[in-house]
Design a protein around this motif. Sequence first.
Motif, short mmCIF file in Angstrom:
data_model
loop_
_atom_site.label_atom_id
_atom_site.label_comp_id
_atom_site.label_asym_id
_atom_site.label_seq_id
_atom_site.Cartn_x
_atom_site.Cartn_y
_atom_site.Cartn_z
N TRP A 1 0.86 -1.19 0.00
CA TRP A 1 0.00 0.00 0.00
C TRP A 1 0.89 1.23 0.00
CZ3 TRP A 1 -5.38 -0.15 2.50
CH2 TRP A 1 -5.98 1.12 2.49
N CYS B 1 -8.41 8.05 2.98
CA CYS B 1 -8.75 6.69 2.56
C CYS B 1 -8.35 5.69 3.65
CB CYS B 1 -8.06 6.35 1.24
SG CYS B 1 -8.59 7.37 -0.13
N SER B 2 -7.13 5.86 4.21
CA SER B 2 -6.71 4.97 5.30
C SER B 2 -7.63 5.13 6.50
CB SER B 2 -5.28 5.29 5.75
OG SER B 2 -4.38 5.04 4.70
N PHE C 1 -10.73 3.31 5.79
CA PHE C 1 -10.48 1.87 5.72
C PHE C 1 -10.44 1.22 7.11
CE2 PHE C 1 -7.65 -1.81 5.11
CZ PHE C 1 -8.30 -2.43 4.06
N ALA D 1 -1.72 -1.30 -3.89
CA ALA D 1 -2.80 -0.37 -3.59
C ALA D 1 -2.18 1.02 -3.47
CB ALA D 1 -3.49 -0.76 -2.29
N GLU E 1 -2.73 5.01 -2.58
CA GLU E 1 -3.55 6.07 -2.02
C GLU E 1 -2.86 7.39 -2.39
OE1 GLU E 1 -4.13 5.54 2.15
OE2 GLU E 1 -5.15 7.46 2.41
N TRP F 1 -6.94 3.77 -4.75
CA TRP F 1 -7.86 4.14 -3.66
C TRP F 1 -8.28 5.59 -3.79
CZ3 TRP F 1 -9.72 0.05 -2.11
CH2 TRP F 1 -9.07 -0.96 -1.39
N GLY F 2 -9.56 5.82 -3.70
CA GLY F 2 -10.06 7.18 -3.58
C GLY F 2 -9.99 8.02 -4.84
N VAL G 1 -11.30 2.89 -7.16
CA VAL G 1 -12.28 2.86 -6.07
C VAL G 1 -12.45 4.31 -5.60
CG1 VAL G 1 -12.89 1.78 -3.87
CG2 VAL G 1 -11.40 0.59 -5.46
N MET H 1 -14.19 -0.49 0.26
CA MET H 1 -12.75 -0.79 0.16
C MET H 1 -12.46 -2.23 0.58
SD MET H 1 -11.26 2.77 1.77
CE MET H 1 -9.59 2.66 1.17
#
Lengths: 359, 253
Positions: A56, A65-66, A69, A119, A121, A157-158, A191, A201
């Motif tokens: 990640w 995002c984290s 999550f 992944a 972010e 992500w995001g 996402v 997620m």
Amino acid sequence: MAVLETFYDVMRRQGITRRSFVKYCSLTAAALGLGPEFVPQIAHAMETKPRTPVLWLHGLECTCCSESFIRAAHPLVKDVILSMISLDYDDTLMASAGHQAEAILDEVMEKYHGNYILAVEGNPPLNEDGMYCIIGGKPFVEQLKRVASGAKAIISWGSCASYGCVQAARPNPTQATPVHKVILDKPIIKVPGCPPIAEVMTGVITYMQTFDRLPELDRQGRPKMFYSQRIHDKCYRRPHFDAGQYVEAFDDEGARKGYCLYKVGCKGPTTYNACSTVRWNDGVSFPIQSGHGCIGCSEDGFWDKGSWYARLQDVSGFGIEASADKVGLVAAGAVGAGLAAHAAISALSRVRYKGDDAQ
Amino acid sequence: MSAPDSAILTDGDLKGTNLDGLKARPLRARRLTTVYVYEAPVRLWHWMTAASIVVLAVTGYLIGSPPPSLSGEASSHFQMGWIRYLHFAAAWIFAVGFGGRVAWAFMGNVYARELFFIPFWKLEYWKELLDEVLVYAFVKKHAKTVVGHNALARTALFFCFTLTGLFMIVTGFALYSDGTGIDSWEGRVFGWVMPWLGGNLSTHFLHHWGMWVIILFVMIHVYTVSREDIMSRQSLISAMTNGYRTFRDDRPD
Ligand code: HEM
Ligand code: HEM
Ligand code: SF4
Ligand code: SF4
């Protein structure tokens, strides 16, 4: 090559009981909209398949995002997922730091070459050779390219990773660029959302871990299971929309009665996301439920598409901002006046002219 | 075509009519040339399209700016529902009509094709266009007589109606796929449109602007056909009602 662990091995090592494991499998099936007959299939896959590691990375981002999550509603899901991925590399969640952390990254990349999921972010800023975002002394874009080269697939992500989000809003001084415009040769799952919903997620990552394949994507690369409907399609205020009952101002009677927020700029009709079904914070609420329109946070370029309190963007020119209808009405007025004047001149010129008919 | 004077009716022309036996000269009646221009499918299509566009513009405007809120229970109203329903019903009529009109371009007479292209490479076209512009600027008295559309009309029709109409259909069905889903036929056929135009909201925005282009076109269209019908050397409105265009003179220019 070392013997690769299965998911089940990892979970057991993390102290998850067999009972919890089976429960997790049924939860997963439900979250993905699969029937109970899939539960044994999921369990079997997790017991036998080697675990797919997740790396990640964090670029230019706010870490929302984290934050989202780790708030996945069901604690079991959270535990399982975190145990599956935090083992590897995530510089905000992992215990190690500095050189030690970067060493883990290299190790996983080597050991699982072509098999890990990346992944991402945030996104890489490309201006000034990427100097606006430095990780471990080097531009993030270099790390991204390096890790992406050995990845099986990439999750964006995001909205930042998917579309650019706020750091890419006009005029985008750092030239923040979404992942799919930098990495061109890997399958990418977007996402989007600012942030994406936690359950979305975890759902995406679980699907990929259990079935060892990408979820079905739409034309823009978003998983269909969560992004195939608009907020508007499942909004609980929709009956007021169809009836013609709107909030005209945030403090009016309609606002108290929970009417539709269309006229105060709700972007639900143009936003694909799962908020109106999954909701937020363990299903407690979502923006529209608390009286504010959707701002379209999961759509491409939502910062640059005009006010959050007006439906359509204004047009600006000559230092004036106006809506399409205002400009249209003024233009129609001008054309109408022009035609009237033209008609008057035509009539006058005809009076003076004795036409052919009179011959 | 004959010189204007020879078009004056003679005694012989009255034979077999109710005026049989009268002297023609004092009647000062002239024989006019009439051509059958727009065939029945074109005329039917024209008025159907005109009606559907009125409905589309009114309902489209109301989708963008809904009327004031209704009070009472939501279950007792379906106002926006009906507005959208009418928009979609008229949209289907417009779109199917448009498709039919394209087909008729291949089946109908030569004038049926004029709507779908402009003869960009023909010098004659640019000359006629300039002529018409000069007439509208009151510099010239009359332009050439035309059997189909004149060059100016044709240009306006092509850009403001044909291309804009096509754009409205394409963006309209793309927006429609928001409701029917990406796996519907609308989603599969028109799914490329919204990403191409910069997203869903931008598509709404451009679809909305298209309406104003069409409204301005219709205003000018109705004015010019009425004006031409009165002032030009040929009739216009009859060409779109019964199909016949009459020329007021047969001068050869
Ligand atoms: C929403 C309204 C309208 C639209 C979209 C529209 C559109 C069109 C189009 C596309 C044509 C070209 C036909 C072809 O080549 O197949 C046309 C021709 C014509 N329209 Fe309309 N029309 C509208 C309203 C009207 C009205 C109200 C009138 C009558 C006053 C009218 C009279 C005519 C006439 C006379 C022609 C033939 C023009 C010529 O001979 O060059 N239209 N119109
Ligand atoms: C000349 C033709 C048309 C005009 C003038 C017109 C006009 C409009 C306008 C002004 C809007 C509101 C846009 C906004 O503010 O968001 C709208 C929405 C819409 N139109 Fe059209 N339109 C036309 C043709 C079509 C066609 C052919 C379709 C095809 C199905 C279509 C489908 C739609 C849809 C789906 C919406 C969005 C409705 C919603 O958001 O609930 N339109 N139209
Ligand atoms: S509040 Fe927004 S999403 Fe809900 S019905 Fe109204 S416009 Fe649609
Ligand atoms: S309701 Fe709209 S703005 Fe709010 S989180 Fe969901 S998609 Fe984003």
